[in-house]
Design a protein around this motif. Structure first.
Motif, PDB file in Angstrom:
ATOM      1  N   GLY A 172       0.812  -1.218   0.000  1.00 52.38           N
ATOM      2  CA  GLY A 172       0.000   0.000   0.000  1.00 52.38           C
ATOM      3  C   GLY A 172       0.843   1.263   0.000  1.00 52.38           C
ATOM      4  O   GLY A 172       0.464   2.252   0.596  1.00 52.38           O
ATOM      5  N   GLY A 173       2.012   1.200  -0.635  1.00 50.08           N
ATOM      6  CA  GLY A 173       2.899   2.352  -0.709  1.00 50.08           C
ATOM      7  C   GLY A 173       3.824   2.497   0.486  1.00 50.08           C
ATOM      8  O   GLY A 173       4.688   3.354   0.504  1.00 50.08           O
ATOM      9  N   GLU A 174       3.659   1.667   1.506  1.00 47.10           N
ATOM     10  CA  GLU A 174       4.482   1.743   2.710  1.00 47.10           C
ATOM     11  C   GLU A 174       5.528   0.631   2.696  1.00 47.10           C
ATOM     12  O   GLU A 174       5.205  -0.542   2.507  1.00 47.10           O
ATOM     13  CB  GLU A 174       3.597   1.590   3.949  1.00 47.10           C
ATOM     14  N   VAL A 175       6.792   1.003   2.881  1.00 39.16           N
ATOM     15  CA  VAL A 175       7.859   0.010   2.967  1.00 39.16           C
ATOM     16  C   VAL A 175       7.736  -0.684   4.314  1.00 39.16           C
ATOM     17  O   VAL A 175       7.785  -0.046   5.359  1.00 39.16           O
ATOM     18  CB  VAL A 175       9.255   0.659   2.831  1.00 39.16           C
ATOM     19  N   LEU A 176       7.536  -1.986   4.269  1.00 34.21           N
ATOM     20  CA  LEU A 176       7.399  -2.750   5.509  1.00 34.21           C
ATOM     21  C   LEU A 176       8.762  -2.923   6.163  1.00 34.21           C
ATOM     22  O   LEU A 176       9.778  -3.042   5.490  1.00 34.21           O
ATOM     23  CB  LEU A 176       6.781  -4.117   5.222  1.00 34.21           C
ATOM     24  N   ASP A 177       8.774  -2.936   7.472  1.00 40.89           N
ATOM     25  CA  ASP A 177      10.013  -3.136   8.209  1.00 40.89           C
ATOM     26  C   ASP A 177      10.319  -4.632   8.250  1.00 40.89           C
ATOM     27  O   ASP A 177      10.204  -5.283   9.282  1.00 40.89           O
ATOM     28  CB  ASP A 177       9.881  -2.555   9.620  1.00 40.89           C
ATOM     29  N   HIS A 181       4.481  -4.384  -3.888  1.00 34.45           N
ATOM     30  CA  HIS A 181       5.657  -4.165  -4.717  1.00 34.45           C
ATOM     31  C   HIS A 181       6.785  -4.966  -4.082  1.00 34.45           C
ATOM     32  O   HIS A 181       7.148  -4.732  -2.931  1.00 34.45           O
ATOM     33  CB  HIS A 181       5.985  -2.673  -4.743  1.00 34.45           C
ATOM     34  N   PHE A 182       7.296  -5.924  -4.821  1.00 36.45           N
ATOM     35  CA  PHE A 182       8.414  -6.738  -4.363  1.00 36.45           C
ATOM     36  C   PHE A 182       9.675  -6.098  -4.925  1.00 36.45           C
ATOM     37  O   PHE A 182       9.860  -6.065  -6.144  1.00 36.45           O
ATOM     38  CB  PHE A 182       8.281  -8.176  -4.864  1.00 36.45           C
ATOM     39  N   LYS A 183      10.546  -5.581  -4.077  1.00 39.84           N
ATOM     40  CA  LYS A 183      11.760  -4.894  -4.503  1.00 39.84           C
ATOM     41  C   LYS A 183      12.970  -5.756  -4.144  1.00 39.84           C
ATOM     42  O   LYS A 183      13.268  -5.969  -2.972  1.00 39.84           O
ATOM     43  CB  LYS A 183      11.855  -3.525  -3.813  1.00 39.84           C
ATOM     44  N   PHE A 184      13.633  -6.259  -5.175  1.00 37.56           N
ATOM     45  CA  PHE A 184      14.791  -7.130  -4.988  1.00 37.56           C
ATOM     46  C   PHE A 184      16.073  -6.313  -5.090  1.00 37.56           C
ATOM     47  O   PHE A 184      16.173  -5.403  -5.917  1.00 37.56           O
ATOM     48  CB  PHE A 184      14.784  -8.236  -6.044  1.00 37.56           C
ATOM     49  N   SER A 185      17.060  -6.657  -4.283  1.00 38.13           N
ATOM     50  CA  SER A 185      18.317  -5.914  -4.317  1.00 38.13           C
ATOM     51  C   SER A 185      19.223  -6.390  -5.442  1.00 38.13           C
ATOM     52  O   SER A 185      20.035  -5.626  -5.946  1.00 38.13           O
ATOM     53  CB  SER A 185      19.051  -6.015  -2.970  1.00 38.13           C
ATOM     54  N   GLY A 186      19.086  -7.645  -5.858  1.00 43.47           N
ATOM     55  CA  GLY A 186      19.918  -8.197  -6.928  1.00 43.47           C
ATOM     56  C   GLY A 186      19.142  -8.402  -8.203  1.00 43.47           C
ATOM     57  O   GLY A 186      17.908  -8.364  -8.218  1.00 43.47           O
ATOM     58  N   GLY A 187      19.874  -8.633  -9.289  1.00 43.64           N
ATOM     59  CA  GLY A 187      19.250  -8.806 -10.593  1.00 43.64           C
ATOM     60  C   GLY A 187      18.975 -10.249 -10.974  1.00 43.64           C
ATOM     61  O   GLY A 187      18.233 -10.512 -11.911  1.00 43.64           O
TER      62      GLY A 187
END
Length: 123
Positions: free
Chosen positions: A7-12, A63-69
């Motif tokens: 929901g637009g909030e980065v979860l801890d 939104h799943f944000k991955f640090s690697g490619g």
């Protein structure tokens, strides 16, 4: 470390890309089937070592944000455990990765994929 944005909030939730990939597979497939469920995890010790939960539903913005490619390999046994958790009354709980036994003849994954055929490597 990857991130889950709800929901637009980065979860801890500090999570490596491998675990996040498995969660993404389970969560997306559950939501595609119109399931609603809780997702819970243990908080980092720097934040009190408690736990957190969110309610996931098909209209949730994720939104799943991955640090690697690179996309990591998938442990089907872990997917089985996470799917079972998501389908339970307690909801999806992030657990440690188990050994992958998905090619074992008695694997639930093997039964679901090809119930009348032996799994690969066991023919």
């Amino acid at each position: 470390m990857g991130q889950l944005i709800y929901g637009g909030e980065v979860l801890d939730l500090r999570i490596d890309d491998r675990a996040l990939t498995h969660l993404q597979i389970v969560i997306v497939n559950m939501l595609r089937r119109d399931h609603r469920f809780a997702f819970s995890w243990r908080d980092d010790a720097t934040h009190g070592d408690g736990r957190s939960s969110i309610w996931l539903h098909p209209n949730a913005t994720l939104h799943f944000k991955f640090s690697g490619g690179r996309v990591p390999s998938v442990n089907r046994s872990w997917l089985e455990a996470l799917y079972a958790s998501a389908s339970s009354g307690a909801g999806l709980v992030l657990t440690r990765e188990p050994d992958d036994t998905s090619t074992a003849p008695d694997s639930r994954w093997s039964d679901a994929v090809a119930p009348d055929e032996p799994p690969q490597g066991h023919r």
